[in-house]
Scaffold this active site. Structure first.
Site, short mmCIF file in Angstrom:
data_model
loop_
_atom_site.label_atom_id
_atom_site.label_comp_id
_atom_site.label_asym_id
_atom_site.label_seq_id
_atom_site.Cartn_x
_atom_site.Cartn_y
_atom_site.Cartn_z
N CYS A 72 0.80 -1.23 0.00
CA CYS A 72 0.00 0.00 0.00
C CYS A 72 0.83 1.29 0.00
O CYS A 72 0.60 2.18 -0.81
CB CYS A 72 -0.90 0.06 1.23
SG CYS A 72 -1.35 -1.51 1.96
N LYS A 123 3.42 1.89 -2.92
CA LYS A 123 2.61 1.97 -4.14
C LYS A 123 1.90 3.32 -4.24
O LYS A 123 1.89 3.96 -5.28
CB LYS A 123 1.59 0.84 -4.12
CG LYS A 123 0.60 0.91 -5.22
CD LYS A 123 -0.60 0.09 -4.91
CE LYS A 123 -1.55 0.78 -3.95
NZ LYS A 123 -2.65 -0.08 -3.54
N GLU A 179 -2.84 -1.23 -11.03
CA GLU A 179 -2.17 -0.10 -10.38
C GLU A 179 -0.75 0.08 -10.92
O GLU A 179 -0.34 1.20 -11.24
CB GLU A 179 -2.14 -0.33 -8.86
CG GLU A 179 -3.52 -0.19 -8.24
CD GLU A 179 -3.55 -0.44 -6.75
OE1 GLU A 179 -4.46 0.06 -6.08
OE2 GLU A 179 -2.66 -1.17 -6.24
N HIS A 197 -20.62 22.09 -3.05
CA HIS A 197 -20.46 22.60 -4.41
C HIS A 197 -19.25 23.52 -4.50
O HIS A 197 -19.02 24.30 -3.57
CB HIS A 197 -21.73 23.39 -4.78
CG HIS A 197 -21.73 23.84 -6.21
ND1 HIS A 197 -21.89 22.95 -7.26
CD2 HIS A 197 -21.59 25.07 -6.75
CE1 HIS A 197 -21.85 23.63 -8.40
NE2 HIS A 197 -21.66 24.91 -8.12
N GLU A 231 -20.60 15.71 -5.10
CA GLU A 231 -21.99 16.16 -4.92
C GLU A 231 -22.94 15.43 -5.87
O GLU A 231 -24.13 15.34 -5.60
CB GLU A 231 -22.11 17.67 -5.08
CG GLU A 231 -21.87 18.18 -6.50
CD GLU A 231 -22.03 19.70 -6.62
OE1 GLU A 231 -22.98 20.26 -6.06
OE2 GLU A 231 -21.17 20.33 -7.29
C1 LIG Z 1 1.49 -4.43 -4.27
C2 LIG Z 1 0.46 -4.48 -3.17
C3 LIG Z 1 -0.34 -3.38 -2.97
C4 LIG Z 1 -1.30 -3.41 -1.96
N1 LIG Z 1 -2.08 -2.32 -1.78
C5 LIG Z 1 -3.00 -2.29 -0.80
C6 LIG Z 1 -3.80 -1.15 -0.58
O1 LIG Z 1 -3.70 -0.15 -1.29
N2 LIG Z 1 -4.69 -1.18 0.43
C7 LIG Z 1 -4.85 -2.27 1.23
O2 LIG Z 1 -5.66 -2.25 2.16
N3 LIG Z 1 -4.10 -3.39 1.05
C8 LIG Z 1 -3.18 -3.41 0.06
N4 LIG Z 1 -2.40 -4.53 -0.13
C9 LIG Z 1 -2.65 -5.72 0.72
C10 LIG Z 1 -2.01 -5.56 2.11
O3 LIG Z 1 -0.65 -5.26 1.97
C11 LIG Z 1 -2.20 -6.86 2.88
O4 LIG Z 1 -3.57 -7.19 2.89
C12 LIG Z 1 -1.70 -6.74 4.32
O5 LIG Z 1 -0.35 -6.38 4.36
C13 LIG Z 1 -1.94 -8.06 5.06
O6 LIG Z 1 -1.41 -7.99 6.35
P1 LIG Z 1 -0.92 -9.31 7.08
O7 LIG Z 1 -0.58 -8.90 8.47
O8 LIG Z 1 -1.88 -10.40 6.88
O9 LIG Z 1 0.38 -9.77 6.30
P2 LIG Z 1 1.72 -8.99 5.90
O10 LIG Z 1 1.58 -7.53 6.02
O11 LIG Z 1 2.11 -9.55 4.60
O12 LIG Z 1 2.76 -9.43 7.03
C14 LIG Z 1 3.20 -10.73 7.14
C15 LIG Z 1 4.59 -10.70 7.75
O13 LIG Z 1 4.95 -12.01 8.18
C16 LIG Z 1 6.32 -12.20 7.92
N5 LIG Z 1 6.57 -13.64 7.90
C17 LIG Z 1 6.09 -14.56 7.01
N6 LIG Z 1 6.49 -15.79 7.36
C18 LIG Z 1 7.22 -15.66 8.48
C19 LIG Z 1 7.89 -16.58 9.34
N7 LIG Z 1 7.88 -17.89 9.11
N8 LIG Z 1 8.57 -16.10 10.42
C20 LIG Z 1 8.60 -14.76 10.68
N9 LIG Z 1 7.98 -13.85 9.91
C21 LIG Z 1 7.29 -14.29 8.83
C22 LIG Z 1 6.54 -11.50 6.59
O14 LIG Z 1 7.90 -11.18 6.39
C23 LIG Z 1 5.65 -10.27 6.76
O15 LIG Z 1 6.38 -9.18 7.30
C24 LIG Z 1 -1.43 -4.55 -1.12
C25 LIG Z 1 -0.61 -5.66 -1.32
C26 LIG Z 1 0.33 -5.63 -2.33
C27 LIG Z 1 1.21 -6.82 -2.56
#
Ligand SMILES: Cc1cc2nc3c(=O)[nH]c(=O)nc-3n(C[C@H](O)[C@H](O)[C@H](O)COP(=O)(O)OP(=O)(O)OC[C@H]3O[C@@H](n4cnc5c(N)ncnc54)[C@H](O)[C@@H]3O)c2cc1C
Length: 450
Positions: free
Chosen positions: A48, A51, A181, A435, A440
């Site tokens: 997010c 981007k 995007e 407006h 609107e």
């Molecule tokens: C290009 C792109 C654009 C996006 N744009 C938007 C947007 O505009 N608006 C929006 O709402 N959402 C957007 N998203 C989606 C959003 O980023 C995700 O929905 C959100 O980050 C999910 O959060 P999460 O906590 O589930 O996982 P994540 O944020 O992916 O976090 C998971 C974390 O777990 C860690 N991890 C994984 N496995 C292990 C392990 N075994 N041990 C330790 N750490 C581990 C990873 O390194 C990561 O840091 C976008 C996604 C992408 C790819």
């Protein structure tokens, strides 16, 4: 094994994991979070935030051009990819620091490294085992890899933020929101962009009118859209990459972005060995309280693949912590989740598409408009705004709001509150507009078109 067990051990410091860890610690729990990469997860590092920063960068090209109609003579505009990358990296590093401070100030123990469950009460990070009363898996997802010969030459969205060289010709494979995007961003920044879509239209799942309108607007911005084709292979040529498509045609490109969906990060975590149930897509199956099939092991966010959005992961984290450590009154409602697509122009939507509304309610009133916004009467841009309201004819409730146009996300966020509150079309009509704005129009749509 570390001595005193943690009350909660969170795997993954992304949107969901950080929120859960912080909230649990603030409620007095002893919490650890393990992260194998940068703090903040996908959203902060490769999703997010970067981007949206790049989308802002891309909009300046239009702004310079459009300023002429307002009396400006802009100087020669040059774009410096290296500078944008460096500024983005600096801001993301700042945010990584903010996340670290938030966690530490809340008293969360941060463990750097890959985590693996060794039992329902123990997690191993970098060879060291940590006991925990409860474990939360919040490991997010990853991009689907290409499955055609030469696919390893394509990159996924993670790599797009730091491409060593700005692409002259980018080919984007995929029609979902991330593909659209990146198409808009790199086109806006000056690349030639061809988007390859397997189906007939971009943005599957969105309202059909929105899909068609956006495709026309993107074409006006110079995006070359190829529908009904897939990549058959990619090979390295003497001057970049050569992409062969399923219809036998070829395209020369210097970067191919594969953006055809994301899968949950569930491998290498030891989940199967513990008997944690996964669905056919590899997502962790949880109950209404985010508990997996193994008691004491929970999961939230992209890894459970309900709705892959940051605010949804945050909401799930808050519901879970309230359930484990609070009074358990918080609920999550996956209905009416608003969403935006930061294409040029933006798309935003809340509620049902027209076909979903007809399927659910039968009789539906459709209000629709598209118009040239005031700014573009002087800017010279052919960009138009599209708006659509769907109303359940039986109850007069507005069940869908759709917009394609500048700052659509900012506009639709407010209407999402109205829909959540059950607003009727009569209440939209009784609302005075602001407006002159594009927004609107949403309160002045009088005659249904269907
Ligand atoms: C290009 C792109 C654009 C996006 N744009 C938007 C947007 O505009 N608006 C929006 O709402 N959402 C957007 N998203 C989606 C959003 O980023 C995700 O929905 C959100 O980050 C999910 O959060 P999460 O906590 O589930 O996982 P994540 O944020 O992916 O976090 C998971 C974390 O777990 C860690 N991890 C994984 N496995 C292990 C392990 N075994 N041990 C330790 N750490 C581990 C990873 O390194 C990561 O840091 C976008 C996604 C992408 C790819």
């Amino acid at each position: 094994m570390s001595s005193t067990p943690f009350d909660l051990f969170v795997i993954g410091a992304g949107s969901g994991g950080v929120r859960a860890a912080r909230m649990a610690a603030q409620r007095g729990a002893r919490v650890a979070v393990a992260e194998s990469s940068a703090l903040g997860g996908t959203c902060v590092n490769v999703g997010c935030i970067p981007k949206k920063l790049y989308s802002h960068a891309a909009h300046f090209a239009d702004a310079f051009e459009q300023s002429r109609g307002f009396g400006w003579t802009p100087g020669e505009a040059r774009f410096d990819w290296a500078l944008l990358k460096a500024n983005r990296a600096r801001e993301i590093a700042r945010l990584n620091g903010v996340y670290e401070t938030l966690l530490r100030d809340a008293g969360v123990t941060i463990l750097r490294g890959r985590a693996q469950l060794v039992s329902p009460r123990a997690v191993r990070v970098d060879g060291l085992e940590h006991a925990a009363q409860r474990i939360l898996v919040a490991t997010g997802g990853h991009s689907v890899a290409p499955d055609y010969p030469g696919g390893e030459l394509a990159v996924t969205s993670d790599a797009m933020f730091d491409l060593p060289v700005f692409p002259r010709h980018l080919v984007v494979v995929g029609g979902g929101y991330i593909a659209c995007e990146f198409t808009s961003i790199f086109r806006g920044l000056g690349a030639r962009v061809t988007q390859i879509v397997r189906g007939e239209r971009i943005l599957r799942g969105f309202d059909e009118d929105v899909r068609a309108f956006l495709a026309r607007q993107m074409a006006q911005h110079g995006v070359e859209l190829r529908t009904g084709v897939r990549p058959a292979s990619v090979a390295r040529g003497c001057d970049g990459l050569k992409l062969t498509l399923s219809d036998g045609s070829t395209l020369a490109a210097d970067t191919v972005l594969q953006a055809t969906g994301r899968r949950p990060n569930t491998s290498g975590l030891g989940l199967q060995a513990l008997g944690v149930r996964l669905d056919e897509q590899g997502a962790i199956v949880v109950d209404s309280g985010f508990e997996t099939s193994v008691p004491g092991v929970y999961a939230i966010g992209d890894v459970i693949d309900r709705i892959q959005l940051t605010p949804v992961a945050l909401a799930e984290a808050m519901v879970l912590v309230d359930r484990l450590l609070g009074n358990g009154t918080r609920r999550i409602d996956y209905d009416l989740v608003p969403t935006a697509v930061f294409t040029h122009p933006n798309v935003a939507t809340v509620g049902l598409t027209e076909s979903q509304a007809r399927e659910r309610f039968g009789a539906v009133k459709v209000f629709r408009t598209d118009f040239k916004p005031l700014k573009h009467t002087l800017s010279g841009s052919p960009e138009r705004v599209f708006m659509k309201l769907l109303v359940d004819a039986a109850t007069d409730r507005v069940v869908g709001v759709h917009m394609v146009g500048g700052e659509a996300g900012e506009v639709v966020q407010g209407f999402a509150v109205a829909l959540k509150a059950g607003a009727t079309k009569a209440q939209f009509d009784a609302t005075i507009g602001i407006h002159p704005t594009a927004a609107e129009e949403f309160v002045t749509l009088r005659e249904p078109v269907a």
